[in-house]
Design an enzyme around this catalytic site. Structure first.
Site, short mmCIF file in Angstrom:
data_model
loop_
_atom_site.label_atom_id
_atom_site.label_comp_id
_atom_site.label_asym_id
_atom_site.label_seq_id
_atom_site.Cartn_x
_atom_site.Cartn_y
_atom_site.Cartn_z
N ASP A 19 0.83 -1.20 0.00
CA ASP A 19 0.00 0.00 0.00
C ASP A 19 0.87 1.27 0.00
OD1 ASP A 19 -2.83 0.95 0.39
OD2 ASP A 19 -1.92 1.91 2.14
N GLU B 96 1.76 -0.59 -4.94
CA GLU B 96 0.75 0.40 -5.28
C GLU B 96 1.47 1.74 -5.25
OE1 GLU B 96 -3.19 2.81 -3.92
OE2 GLU B 96 -1.53 2.42 -2.57
C1 GLC Z 1 -4.16 3.06 -0.76
C2 GLC Z 1 -5.40 2.18 -0.66
C3 GLC Z 1 -6.54 3.04 -0.25
C4 GLC Z 1 -6.23 3.65 1.10
C5 GLC Z 1 -4.90 4.38 1.08
C6 GLC Z 1 -4.41 4.69 2.45
O1 GLC Z 1 -4.26 4.01 -1.76
O2 GLC Z 1 -5.61 1.51 -1.86
O3 GLC Z 1 -7.74 2.34 -0.21
O4 GLC Z 1 -7.24 4.53 1.46
O5 GLC Z 1 -3.90 3.63 0.48
O6 GLC Z 1 -3.97 3.52 3.09
#
Ligand code: GLC
Length: 556
Positions: free
Chosen positions: A211, A276
């Protein structure tokens, strides 16, 4: 295609994202859970994906649907227990599915033991040094330490009251105020998160989705951000909180951990790390997938590319070129739990050069559902032919639309609470799954409770209405996934074909020489298909011609 050490499973895997709150609810409380997921795993085996990625199920106050972790080594009672996780992994492995878990290393929950200890300890203490605490600016330290904004809206800083009752320091949170950012310059933080990786790898996890992978390290001295920063005019994404050079050392170390869990010579035993990272330009993004770093990084540029032939061609070509430069596979994704589902996103007129699609609420213009679904099927048929790995978000195999008219009183996303009405947030793509058209909560559970209300359209698209039905979206996905595997598309080589400016056309040649031609018609009139046996089309052909917003795969 036989696996070799050159083609380990993750290079071409199709990975299905389960959002645990919303997939299957075994105890009927209206929120999905791990036993529910385990019971429904045969759906994934039948669909033909390789792996399941689970969004967070850890102990959490659920202020950001679990992306606010209070205990990284336990399952929230809402979702079950560690034993339930073990049972899920055992069942998945028995079905030939890998299990990827979500690790949230940028921030914890404010209810994490470390953050509670930080609040109870004085400025300058080792407890505070695990997070980013700073004195405020201005008289009495009343102004935040810098001008950074939270991704969810408002300042990225919150002031604490010190244990002695005085107004105190500020702590950084790039997301909600209940998600304090860790200080990754602190070796204790590094050790802790590495230990968390080992904890889940030891329990049988096959990899991690990381994340906010581009956020961990902040620029030295936490300088002010450019308040006029505009991604559209400055695609270098040069902001002090994102994509700092220091993140790469962290991922080199994580890669060594992942590799230490693989059995040498067994390509099936490799553990996957996927970032991500909302990073542009692509030259920066591919740094995350250099040979000694992560295996994959989500390709959000592709997700955001409008359904316009020239832009699709450019996005695919660029992505393949950049990935090849570092020897990584490309990844493809059209939907996830943070964006408007592609069956709805594509139901709007497509604007050249447009990127982010904000959340849609009942007060906004609603998408054309029929057009959106047609294009979504064509887009997925295109995506699943592309070399590399692909991610599928729960429910897209049914063609579920985003719930764009969700009444505001149901919204739970902190984005809505921090930014509404400017940004309605992401609840519309998180509405629970539809399994059975005639059951309570469409088979999500047997009590009919649902943490977000399901629309009637979900009932009409439930799994049982599509299974075995020729032409259904579910059967289209199954066919695509079977052919993709049989024809080795995921590890193939792409060659462009020129069939006109409104057509995206290429052939993919697998390592054993099997060739597949892919033709997508993004124009306004049907087009003729090249010679070859038609293997699958996203819509029926009309007089042998490929209709508008339709994609076909042909042998040869
Ligand atoms: C990422 C996740 C999202 C979350 C954010 C903070 O972007 O995909 O859902 O709100 O991180 O953890």
């Amino acid at each position: 295609m036989p696996r070799t050490t050159e083609t380990p499973w993750w290079r071409d895997a199709v990975i299905y994202q389960v959002y645990p709150r919303s997939w299957a609810d075994s105890d009927g409380d209206g929120v999905g859970d791990l036993p529910g997921i385990t019971a429904r795993l045969p759906h994934l085996a039948e669909l033909g994906v390789d792996a399941v990625w689970l969004s967070p199920f850890y102990t959490s106050p659920q202020n950001d649907a679990g992306y606010d972790v209070a205990d990284y080594r336990d399952v929230d009672p809402l979702f079950g227990t560690l034993d339930d996780f073990d049972a899920l992994v055992a069942e998945a492995h028995g079905l030939g599915l890998k299990v990827v878990v979500d690790v949230v290393p940028n921030h914890s929950s404010s209810e994490h033991a470390w953050f509670r200890a930080a609040l109870a300890s004085p400025p300058g203490s080792p407890e505070r040094a695990r997070y980013v605490f700073r004195d405020g600016r201005g008289e009495g330290g009343d102004e935040p330490p810098n001008n950074w904004q939270s991704t969810f809206g408002g300042s990225a800083w919150t002031r604490v009251t010190e244990p002695d009752g005085t107004k105190g320091q500020w702590y950084l949170h790039l997301f909600d105020s209940t998600q304090p950012d860790f200080d990754w310059t602190n070796p204790e933080v590094r050790e802790e998160l590495e230990d968390v990786l080992r904890f889940w790898l030891d329990r049988g996890a096959d990899g991690f989705r990381i994340d906010v992978a581009h956020g961990l390290v902040k620029a030295d001295g936490l300088p002010d951000a450019n308040p006029d920063y505009d991604l559209a005019t400055d695609p270098t994404n040069s902001q002090p909180m994102w994509d700092q050079e220091g993140v790469h050392e962290i991922y080199r170390s994580w890669r060594r951990i992942a590799d230490s869990y693989a059995t040498p010579g067994d390509p099936d035993s490799e553990r996957l790390l996927c970032a991500e990272a909302w990073v542009v330009p692509a030259e920066n993004l591919v740094k995350y997938v250099r040979p000694d770093e992560l295996h994959q990084s989500f390709n959000f540029e592709y997700l955001m590319t409008p359904w316009i032939a020239a832009e699709q061609r450019e996005a695919v070509a660029q992505a393949l070129e950049h990935a090849a430069a570092v020897g990584a596979p490309q990844t493809w994704v059209l939907s996830n739990h943070d964006v408007v589902r592609h069956a709805s996103r594509l139901g709007y007129p497509q604007t050249p050069g447009a990127r982010r699609v904000p959340g849609v609420g009942p007060e906004h213009e609603q998408p054309d559902a029929e057009l959106g679904l047609r294009r979504a099927r064509a887009a997925t048929t295109l995506m699943l032919s592309l070399p590399g790995s692909a991610y599928v978000y729960q429910g897209e195999e049914l063609g579920l639309p985003d719930v764009t008219d969700l009444p505001h009183e149901h919204r739970q996303d902190p984005t809505w609470h921090r930014s509404g009405p400017a940004d309605v947030g992401r609840d519309g793509c998180r509405v629970p799954m539809a399994w059975e058209s005639d059951a309570p909560a469409y088979g999500f559970n047997d009590t009919g409770r649902s943490w977000l209300p399901q629309p009637a359209s979900y009932g009409r698209l439930a799994v049982d209405t599509q299974r075995g039905v020729e032409g259904s979206t579910l059967e289209l996905y199954r066919t695509l996934l079977r052919l993709r595997r049989e024809r080795g598309l995921g590890t193939g080589e792409l060659t462009w074909l020129d069939l006109g400016q409104d057509v995206v056309a290429f052939s993919v040649t697998a390592t054993d020489g099997t060739a597949t031609t892919v033709v997508a018609n993004l124009g306004r009139a049907p087009v003729a298909l090249p010679d070859g046996e038609v293997l699958v089309t996203s819509e029926p052909l009309a007089d042998g011609r490929l209709g508008v917003d339709t994609t076909a795969w042909l042998a040869g």
